[in-house]
Design a protein around this motif. Structure first.
Motif, PDB file in Angstrom:
ATOM      1  N   HIS A  13       0.813  -1.221   0.000  1.00  0.00           N
ATOM      2  CA  HIS A  13       0.000   0.000   0.000  1.00  0.00           C
ATOM      3  C   HIS A  13       0.844   1.267   0.000  1.00  0.00           C
ATOM      4  N   ARG A  14       1.779   1.305   0.897  1.00  0.00           N
ATOM      5  CA  ARG A  14       2.522   2.552   1.126  1.00  0.00           C
ATOM      6  C   ARG A  14       3.432   2.875  -0.063  1.00  0.00           C
ATOM      7  N   ALA A  15       4.080   1.849  -0.618  1.00  0.00           N
ATOM      8  CA  ALA A  15       4.966   2.095  -1.757  1.00  0.00           C
ATOM      9  C   ALA A  15       4.145   2.542  -2.962  1.00  0.00           C
ATOM     10  N   CYS A  35      11.505  -4.047  -5.639  1.00  0.00           N
ATOM     11  CA  CYS A  35      11.732  -5.385  -5.080  1.00  0.00           C
ATOM     12  C   CYS A  35      10.564  -5.776  -4.187  1.00  0.00           C
ATOM     13  N   ASP A  36      10.009  -6.949  -4.425  1.00  0.00           N
ATOM     14  CA  ASP A  36       9.039  -7.542  -3.500  1.00  0.00           C
ATOM     15  C   ASP A  36       9.076  -9.050  -3.714  1.00  0.00           C
ATOM     16  N   ARG A  37       8.969  -9.791  -2.596  1.00  0.00           N
ATOM     17  CA  ARG A  37       8.997 -11.252  -2.741  1.00  0.00           C
ATOM     18  C   ARG A  37       7.693 -11.753  -3.353  1.00  0.00           C
ATOM     19  N   LEU A  75      13.057   1.505   2.069  1.00  0.00           N
ATOM     20  CA  LEU A  75      12.497   0.297   2.690  1.00  0.00           C
ATOM     21  C   LEU A  75      11.040   0.518   3.061  1.00  0.00           C
ATOM     22  N   CYS A  76      10.147  -0.079   2.276  1.00  0.00           N
ATOM     23  CA  CYS A  76       8.702   0.041   2.542  1.00  0.00           C
ATOM     24  C   CYS A  76       8.113  -1.312   2.897  1.00  0.00           C
ATOM     25  N   VAL A  77       8.930  -2.177   3.485  1.00  0.00           N
ATOM     26  CA  VAL A  77       8.423  -3.496   3.869  1.00  0.00           C
ATOM     27  C   VAL A  77       7.685  -3.394   5.190  1.00  0.00           C
ATOM     28  N   ARG A  78       6.771  -4.311   5.398  1.00  0.00           N
ATOM     29  CA  ARG A  78       6.146  -4.434   6.719  1.00  0.00           C
ATOM     30  C   ARG A  78       6.618  -5.779   7.241  1.00  0.00           C
ATOM     31  N   SER A  79       7.622  -5.744   8.124  1.00  0.00           N
ATOM     32  CA  SER A  79       8.283  -6.979   8.502  1.00  0.00           C
ATOM     33  C   SER A  79       8.968  -6.816   9.850  1.00  0.00           C
ATOM     34  N   ALA A  98      14.191   4.778   5.231  1.00  0.00           N
ATOM     35  CA  ALA A  98      13.351   3.695   5.763  1.00  0.00           C
ATOM     36  C   ALA A  98      11.982   4.176   6.199  1.00  0.00           C
ATOM     37  N   GLU A  99      10.979   3.336   5.952  1.00  0.00           N
ATOM     38  CA  GLU A  99       9.658   3.567   6.521  1.00  0.00           C
ATOM     39  C   GLU A  99       9.678   3.190   8.001  1.00  0.00           C
ATOM     40  N   VAL A 100       8.667   3.631   8.702  1.00  0.00           N
ATOM     41  CA  VAL A 100       8.543   3.364  10.133  1.00  0.00           C
ATOM     42  C   VAL A 100       7.837   2.035  10.369  1.00  0.00           C
ATOM     43  N   PRO A 101       8.065   1.406  11.540  1.00  0.00           N
ATOM     44  CA  PRO A 101       9.045   1.703  12.573  1.00  0.00           C
ATOM     45  C   PRO A 101      10.457   1.352  12.103  1.00  0.00           C
ATOM     46  N   GLU A 127       9.935   9.236   8.939  1.00  0.00           N
ATOM     47  CA  GLU A 127       8.765   9.586   9.772  1.00  0.00           C
ATOM     48  C   GLU A 127       8.379  11.020   9.449  1.00  0.00           C
ATOM     49  N   GLN A 128       7.087  11.264   9.203  1.00  0.00           N
ATOM     50  CA  GLN A 128       6.694  12.554   8.639  1.00  0.00           C
ATOM     51  C   GLN A 128       5.960  13.502   9.589  1.00  0.00           C
ATOM     52  N   VAL A 129       5.366  12.976  10.688  1.00  0.00           N
ATOM     53  CA  VAL A 129       4.545  13.868  11.532  1.00  0.00           C
ATOM     54  C   VAL A 129       5.422  14.959  12.166  1.00  0.00           C
TER      55      VAL A 129
HETATM   56  N1  LIG Z   1       4.661   6.736   7.395  1.00  0.00           N
HETATM   57  C1  LIG Z   1       3.389   6.352   7.438  1.00  0.00           C
HETATM   58  O1  LIG Z   1       2.491   7.137   7.718  1.00  0.00           O
HETATM   59  C2  LIG Z   1       3.046   4.934   7.133  1.00  0.00           C
HETATM   60  C3  LIG Z   1       1.735   4.577   6.778  1.00  0.00           C
HETATM   61  C4  LIG Z   1       1.471   3.235   6.489  1.00  0.00           C
HETATM   62  C5  LIG Z   1       2.491   2.299   6.568  1.00  0.00           C
HETATM   63  N2  LIG Z   1       3.750   2.678   6.935  1.00  0.00           N
HETATM   64  C6  LIG Z   1       4.855   1.723   6.983  1.00  0.00           C
HETATM   65  O2  LIG Z   1       5.184   1.412   5.631  1.00  0.00           O
HETATM   66  C7  LIG Z   1       5.648   0.066   5.526  1.00  0.00           C
HETATM   67  C8  LIG Z   1       4.828  -0.672   4.471  1.00  0.00           C
HETATM   68  O3  LIG Z   1       3.472  -0.676   4.843  1.00  0.00           O
HETATM   69  P1  LIG Z   1       2.363  -1.211   3.811  1.00  0.00           P
HETATM   70  O4  LIG Z   1       1.049  -0.861   4.376  1.00  0.00           O
HETATM   71  O5  LIG Z   1       2.719  -0.795   2.425  1.00  0.00           O
HETATM   72  O6  LIG Z   1       2.583  -2.802   3.965  1.00  0.00           O
HETATM   73  P2  LIG Z   1       2.147  -3.936   2.927  1.00  0.00           P
HETATM   74  O7  LIG Z   1       2.026  -5.185   3.723  1.00  0.00           O
HETATM   75  O8  LIG Z   1       1.003  -3.489   2.086  1.00  0.00           O
HETATM   76  O9  LIG Z   1       3.426  -4.038   1.956  1.00  0.00           O
HETATM   77  C9  LIG Z   1       4.658  -4.486   2.410  1.00  0.00           C
HETATM   78  C10 LIG Z   1       5.316  -5.302   1.309  1.00  0.00           C
HETATM   79  O10 LIG Z   1       6.640  -5.665   1.741  1.00  0.00           O
HETATM   80  C11 LIG Z   1       6.941  -6.919   1.139  1.00  0.00           C
HETATM   81  N3  LIG Z   1       8.051  -7.555   1.879  1.00  0.00           N
HETATM   82  C12 LIG Z   1       8.099  -7.855   3.197  1.00  0.00           C
HETATM   83  N4  LIG Z   1       9.294  -8.424   3.485  1.00  0.00           N
HETATM   84  C13 LIG Z   1      10.010  -8.456   2.326  1.00  0.00           C
HETATM   85  C14 LIG Z   1      11.311  -8.933   1.991  1.00  0.00           C
HETATM   86  N5  LIG Z   1      12.127  -9.466   2.926  1.00  0.00           N
HETATM   87  N6  LIG Z   1      11.729  -8.817   0.713  1.00  0.00           N
HETATM   88  C15 LIG Z   1      10.911  -8.269  -0.237  1.00  0.00           C
HETATM   89  N7  LIG Z   1       9.663  -7.808   0.030  1.00  0.00           N
HETATM   90  C16 LIG Z   1       9.215  -7.900   1.302  1.00  0.00           C
HETATM   91  C17 LIG Z   1       5.632  -7.703   1.280  1.00  0.00           C
HETATM   92  O11 LIG Z   1       5.586  -8.792   0.381  1.00  0.00           O
HETATM   93  C18 LIG Z   1       4.590  -6.622   0.995  1.00  0.00           C
HETATM   94  O12 LIG Z   1       4.166  -6.634  -0.353  1.00  0.00           O
HETATM   95  C19 LIG Z   1       5.512  -0.525   6.929  1.00  0.00           C
HETATM   96  O13 LIG Z   1       6.755  -0.472   7.573  1.00  0.00           O
HETATM   97  C20 LIG Z   1       4.532   0.393   7.632  1.00  0.00           C
HETATM   98  O14 LIG Z   1       4.737   0.434   9.022  1.00  0.00           O
HETATM   99  C21 LIG Z   1       4.028   3.977   7.206  1.00  0.00           C
END
Ligand SMILES: NC(=O)c1ccc[n+]([C@@H]2O[C@H](COP(=O)([O-])OP(=O)(O)OC[C@H]3O[C@@H](n4cnc5c(N)ncnc54)[C@H](O)[C@@H]3O)[C@@H](O)[C@H]2O)c1
Length: 392
Positions: A13-15, A35-37, A75-79, A98-101, A127-129
């Motif tokens: 979503h975020r990317a 890059c995404d798995r 880094l926009c992974v959620r992991s 990097a995205e948060v956290p 982090e943007q706030v």
């Molecule tokens: N700054 C903000 O306001 C804000 C808002 C929403 C989310 N976020 C952060 O953004 C990040 C992404 O959130 P999202 O909602 O897009 O998550 P998401 O689950 O929709 O997408 C994350 C993607 O990362 C990929 N991924 C995970 N581990 C991987 C790896 N080792 N190699 C390759 N790909 C990998 C997953 O397959 C997934 O498609 C998170 O860290 C979240 O906390 C920040």
């Protein structure tokens, strides 16, 4: 360098909603890799890039890091490994945006700090706030002593986005709500069913620690028990709370929960109470933020039109997410790489938004015991062995 060749990792979503469109739009960035798995997400991400023929798609993160076509990773992974992935990139000679956290373990916090110190690469947390208009105003008021010495600070992220983000088909990337699970046995719990909610404090700790120019030294946490009372299908507590003490002696109360409905748009809330005044964001759409100063003949707090939007935002910020604040995170990283300026949310401040949250969850796990937060900054305390022990 006049252009940053960057690869975005994690195409969720975020990317797709923010980072890819922004980094294509902003001068100084050139997206060269994705890059995404989950390979099913490659095409929807590529489709957002006007020059997609020049962009290489990777499934494996190691392959991306080994490629010489990027200077930096976004880094926009959620992991639970997102901290380790940031450290790995620094160790491979790449800058990190990097995205948060920033991290989900203290060991990964230390690994990031040590990797950034040992390399000449930039670590930056997006982090943007902290760039919001009200944060800038509050920072200036506190720095000028208008509210006196800060006694108490509150921040909370009690958000609700339905239940779809808690279950995902790992082969297609499709998300499913709890009501859809019976029809989709292929759906698996996402990391949001493993990660303690209180880990998601960057949007509270980053702006609030900026306002009071401080860092957290001690933490104690408490929460309700999993599974969610509201959605028993979700293996998470509905709420976790942390009390924190800062280096300057202030007390903070921070809370996170993502499984109970709240009025739309009222996910975050912030409050500063000082010896000579108070600052408070609005609790509902029926009111305005409030300012009260003990020395200014104010019988009641004044309503102030503080917003997340900045009055001095440049045109580039208009298209950015989170009311324009996302722009500043990208601009800060760009400036760090192209002008050599230390980014506002550098590696030490970034870890200070993550470590207290990690320890709050550990405190809850260990029966709400108080825990000390390490000081990541260079100094004699580091020489006494804190870093190597923590990093081991
Ligand atoms: N700054 C903000 O306001 C804000 C808002 C929403 C989310 N976020 C952060 O953004 C990040 C992404 O959130 P999202 O909602 O897009 O998550 P998401 O689950 O929709 O997408 C994350 C993607 O990362 C990929 N991924 C995970 N581990 C991987 C790896 N080792 N190699 C390759 N790909 C990998 C997953 O397959 C997934 O498609 C998170 O860290 C979240 O906390 C920040």
């Amino acid at each position: 360098m006049d252009q940053i060749r960057i690869g975005i990792v994690g195409l969720g979503h975020r990317a797709r909603g923010e980072w890819i469109p922004q980094l294509c739009r902003l001068a100084g960035f050139r997206l060269t890799a994705l890059c995404d798995r989950i390979t099913a997400l490659h095409e929807p991400a590529l489709a957002l890039i006007p020059y997609r023929q020049d962009v290489r798609a990777f499934r494996a993160y190691d392959d991306l890091l080994a490629w010489d076509g990027i200077d930096a990773v976004a880094l926009c992974v959620r992991s639970l490994d997102q901290g380790a992935m940031a450290a790995q990139a620094l160790e491979a000679g790449k800058h990190v945006h990097a995205e948060v956290p920033a991290s989900h373990s203290l060991a990964d916090c230390w690994r990031i700090v040590l990797a950034s110190e040992r390399s000449d690469r930039v670590y930056h947390l997006g982090e943007q706030v902290r760039y919001a208009g009200f944060v800038e105003a509050w920072h200036n008021l506190v720095a000028a002593g208008r509210v006196g010495r800060v006694v108490y600070v509150e921040g909370q992220y009690i958000g609700y986005y339905g239940t779809t983000q808690f279950s995902q088909d790992p082969s297609t990337g499709a998300f499913y709500s709890v009501e859809e699970l019976a029809a989709h046995p292929e759906a698996r719990p996402t990391v949001l069913q493993t990660m303690p909610p209180i880990h998601y404090l960057p949007h509270e700790l980053s702006p609030l620690l900026k306002v009071i120019d401080d860092r957290v030294v001690q933490v104690v946490g408490m929460g309700t028990d999993a599974p969610s009372w509201n959605h028993p299908e979700i293996n998470q507590p509905d709420l976790q709370v942390a009390l924190m003490k800062t280096a300057k002696g202030s007390v903070m109360r921070l809370a996170c929960g993502f499984t109970c409905p709240v009025p739309h748009g009222l996910h975050h809330w912030y409050h500063i109470h000082g010896t000579r005044g108070r600052l408070e964001m609005e609790r509902s759409g029926l009111e305005k933020p409030k300012l009260w100063l003990a020395d200014e003949q104010m019988h009641q707090p004044a309503a102030v039109d503080w917003r997340w939007q900045r009055t001095d935002a440049p045109r580039e910020a208009a298209a950015a997410g989170h009311l324009g604040t996302d722009y500043y995170a990208h601009a800060s990283f760009r400036e760090a790489l192209l002008s050599g300026k230390t980014p506002e949310l550098d590696v030490y401040r970034a870890m200070e938004t993550a470590a207290p949250a990690i320890l709050a969850a550990e405190s809850i796990e260990r029966g709400s015991i108080p825990l000390a937060v390490p000081d990541f900054r260079p100094g004699p305390h580091r020489a006494r062995g804190q870093a190597p022990v923590e990093a081991a």
